[in-house]
Design a protein around this motif. Structure first.
Motif: not given
Length: 385
Positions: A66-74, A98-103, A208-214
């Motif tokens: 919830d802190r680091e994941g990236m919610p998508h509504e579409g 969006v929250y990587g499997q490794q996370e 797609s994306m994995r984080s605000p930097e990647v």
């Protein structure tokens, strides 16, 4: 040694099952061939369905998500040089994260070890015996010591190439696709807040994306492609061309080719051995279903095993395979549909291309068709299929 449930494989399926069982007072031992560092660093899919997100929160694993994941509504579908947004929130009232499997794996490993869970890394020589009555897992520990684990049930969550699938007499349903994905992970801030699926005459592309930097991006390529044949400049040029949207470029952190296939093994059970996740089924990544199917499997299996080992009630395990396969085949169809609608088949002719465009137009112009995509993408409620 003895435990109630022996689990082969420390991916999301095996680790989450161990966590769910522990919450019900059921002991388990997880055996993993790779090191802890390897499984926590291995980059895999990152789309979590709404039911997956709810389950992780419910069992105390949602804080970092919830802190680091990236919610998508579409998501957006791009074709004919135009972009069309599928609004999940409007169509279904739900979304994805969006929250990587490794996370997810990191969170699960930390939770199991903090609770005193028995997770053993760098195990080799796994062999399964006595599966119809008194299961035994033979293995070599990280120190080379031979081990023997007796248990009430064995769960094979060790993937397509693991030892568990081969131990289940099964019928195989398999489809190979005539293309693959060249994927990159780039140290570049995403310029979009949601995924973009692009249908281009020269091949599919995904933003797609994995984080605000990647940023994570993919290109459709032939299945025999060598990633080293694609320079960084060539990759960026092709992504710009097929996506037709702004992209931040940056150093590549990872580059590789992923084959595309659909696979199902039926049944998912043999005696006291139960398959979960990629050991039983694989979907092409277009529909973002792989990890979510594995999590749906173990949600069903945790309840069934609890009833089996505490009360001798076999009704849940008897129904396990049929229950999970209904969801698996729904996801297989959705993933096949998304794949065939968005990719360029090298064997297709002009008629096939017109049919594909007709399907895309129907999907974005019809609320009913868009809702079907949205409902399947965000995830059908567990137990509803």
């Amino acid at each position: 040694m003895r435990t109630q449930v022996g689990i082969v494989g420390a991916g999301p399926a095996g680790l989450l099952l161990s966590h769910l069982l522990a919450r019900r007072g059921i002991d388990s031992v997880v055996l993993e061939a790779r090191s802890r560092e390897y499984i926590e660093r291995r980059v895999r899919a990152g789309v979590l369905e709404h039911p997956t997100v709810e389950l992780l929160r419910e069992v105390g694993l949602g804080e970092r998500m919830d802190r680091e994941g990236m919610p998508h509504e579409g998501v957006s579908l791009r074709f004919d040089s135009e972009e069309h947004r599928i609004d999940f929130a409007d169509l279904t009232g739900r979304g994805i994260v969006v929250y990587g499997q490794q996370e997810v794996v990191k969170d699960l490993v930390a939770a199991r070890l903090a609770d005193g869970g028995d997770v053993r890394f760098e195990v080799s020589g796994v062999r399964l015996d006595g599966l119809t009555s008194d299961p035994v897992i033979h293995f070599d520990g990280a120190d080379g010591t031979r081990g023997e684990l007796r248990c009430d049930a064995v769960v094979g969550a060790d993937g397509f190439h693991g030892v568990s699938r081969a131990a289940v007499p099964h019928t195989t349903y398999d489809r190979q696709y005539p293309f693959a994905w060249l994927g990159i992970l780039a140290q570049a801030a995403p310029v979009r807040e949601e995924l973009v699926y692009a249908n281009h005459p020269d091949g599919f592309a995904l933003y797609s994306m994995r984080s605000p930097e990647v940023t994570r991006l993919y290109l459709q390529v032939p299945p025999d492609t060598d990633a080293d044949d694609w320079s960084d400049a060539r990759i960026w040029d092709e992504l710009h061309r097929r996506l037709g949207t702004e992209i931040n470029e940056g150093p590549l952190l990872e580059k590789g080719v992923t084959g595309m296939r659909s696979f199902v093994a039926e049944p998912m059970r043999h005696g006291r051995l139960f398959l979960a996740g990629d050991a039983a089924h694989i979907v092409p990544p277009t529909g973002a279903k792989g990890m979510n199917l594995a999590i749906a499997d173990v949600r069903v299996l945790a309840d069934a095993l609890y009833r089996l080992v505490t009360a001798g009630d076999g009704s849940g395990v008897d129904a396990y395979s049929d229950t999970c396969l209904r969801r698996v085949w729904r996801a297989e169809h959705f993933s096949w549909w998304m794949t065939s609608m968005l990719h360029t088949d090298p064997a297709a002719d002009a008629f096939d291309r017109r049919l594909q465009l007709a399907q895309l137009r129907q999907t974005v112009r019809s609320r009913a068709a868009a809702t079907t995509l949205a409902e399947n993408y965000v995830g059908l409620p567990h137990g509803s299929v």
